[in-house]
Design an enzyme around this catalytic site. Sequence first.
Site, PDB file in Angstrom:
ATOM      1  N   CYS A 197       0.832  -1.204   0.000  1.00  0.00           N
ATOM      2  CA  CYS A 197       0.000   0.000   0.000  1.00  0.00           C
ATOM      3  C   CYS A 197       0.868   1.256   0.000  1.00  0.00           C
ATOM      4  O   CYS A 197       0.479   2.289  -0.539  1.00  0.00           O
ATOM      5  CB  CYS A 197      -0.927  -0.013   1.211  1.00  0.00           C
ATOM      6  SG  CYS A 197      -2.234  -1.257   1.116  1.00  0.00           S
ATOM      7  N   CYS A 351      13.874   4.164  -6.418  1.00  0.00           N
ATOM      8  CA  CYS A 351      12.411   4.081  -6.253  1.00  0.00           C
ATOM      9  C   CYS A 351      12.078   4.726  -4.912  1.00  0.00           C
ATOM     10  O   CYS A 351      12.763   5.667  -4.503  1.00  0.00           O
ATOM     11  CB  CYS A 351      11.932   2.630  -6.333  1.00  0.00           C
ATOM     12  SG  CYS A 351      12.620   1.553  -5.052  1.00  0.00           S
TER      13      CYS A 351
END
Length: 393
Positions: A197, A351
């Site tokens: 999430c 990232c």
Amino acid sequence: MALPPLVEPAAELSVDEIRRYSRHLIIPDVGMDGQKRLKNAKVLAVGAGGLGSPTLLYLAAAGVGTLGIIDFDTVDESNLQRQIIHGVSDIGTPKAESAARSIAEVNPLVNVVIHNTALDRDNVKEIFSQYDLIVDGTDNFATRYMVNDAAVLLGKPYVWGSIYRFDGQASVFWEEHGPCYRCLYPEPPPPGMVPSCAEGGVLGVLCASIGSIQVNEAIKLITGIGEPLVGRLMVYDALEMEYRKIKVRKDPNCALCGDNPTVTDLLEDYEDFCGAVSEEAQEAVTGSTITVRELKDWQDSGKDIFLVDVREPAEWEINRIPGAVLIPKGEILSGEALAKFPQDKQIVLHCKSGVRSAEALAALKTAGFKDAVHVQGGIVSWVSVIDPSLPSY
């Protein structure tokens, strides 16, 4: 299938309890007997985050006598979009303690037990053994498999939930009466295949939708009413507003609860079993990892680098490292974006935290970019060490 009540009823309800739970007491299927069973129940919530928030609040409101909370994290501002048990004043405090304070406001008659620690193979059996029922609201596969294995080994039922973006799932696993989590998912997904999430996002209100299902199932199990989701998987699509039920059968070949189990105790390392990153990625990052300070030094010295952000466009809009270009990981893994990478520059990938960039690095090295590197800790580390003025998420 209907199941017998999970716990025996308490001896009596006080006058205050009768007043508080009157709307339960006038439901014939619940009544005094059901409310006494709720009072006598001991339920552990694994996690006080997105799913744990509505779970704990509604279990408390329903009159569950003892609520355990296990969570080692602290409240962060980014939690408040969905973790409604916490507030602004709780930022920086342990989630278990914040949740306990909110529960006391909802129902001071509930006994709250705080486990302000990380759940691991050394404590999971001892903690679980104190409770009748486990409600799992964790968000990582390593803990999910550990919760399942411990519950099966102890003979405990548990209510499971999962959320991602607009989708949710819920079920009840109880080896004595049906399948376990390993029957549904015998093996964890390949590392990097299913974003968390934190990487992919979640609609805040989805937590309430799935959390309320978990509480509903917990109440049914405790009181022995209705048909719990044993052997059934509830799948929810919030965008289409559609619920589907999928039958899940007990797998006779299940490694844990099958006819000839090969898993007879907790695994030594669930992180290793699930794999934070793939073996290819682990090999790729060896000797090809730099820190954010090294990246900043390269930028300041004018080193000719090609800095690539492999996150998704929505994340790119929140924050970015100066000088980076956006090429999502999926485009690299598919080979679609390989032509965008120059042969005459130092390629640097990053990232959010380093997992996706490691996977992308493995793909680039396979494609022949042997000198490419990735940034340890990703933009989370950049914000923490280099530029705290950037928003985090």
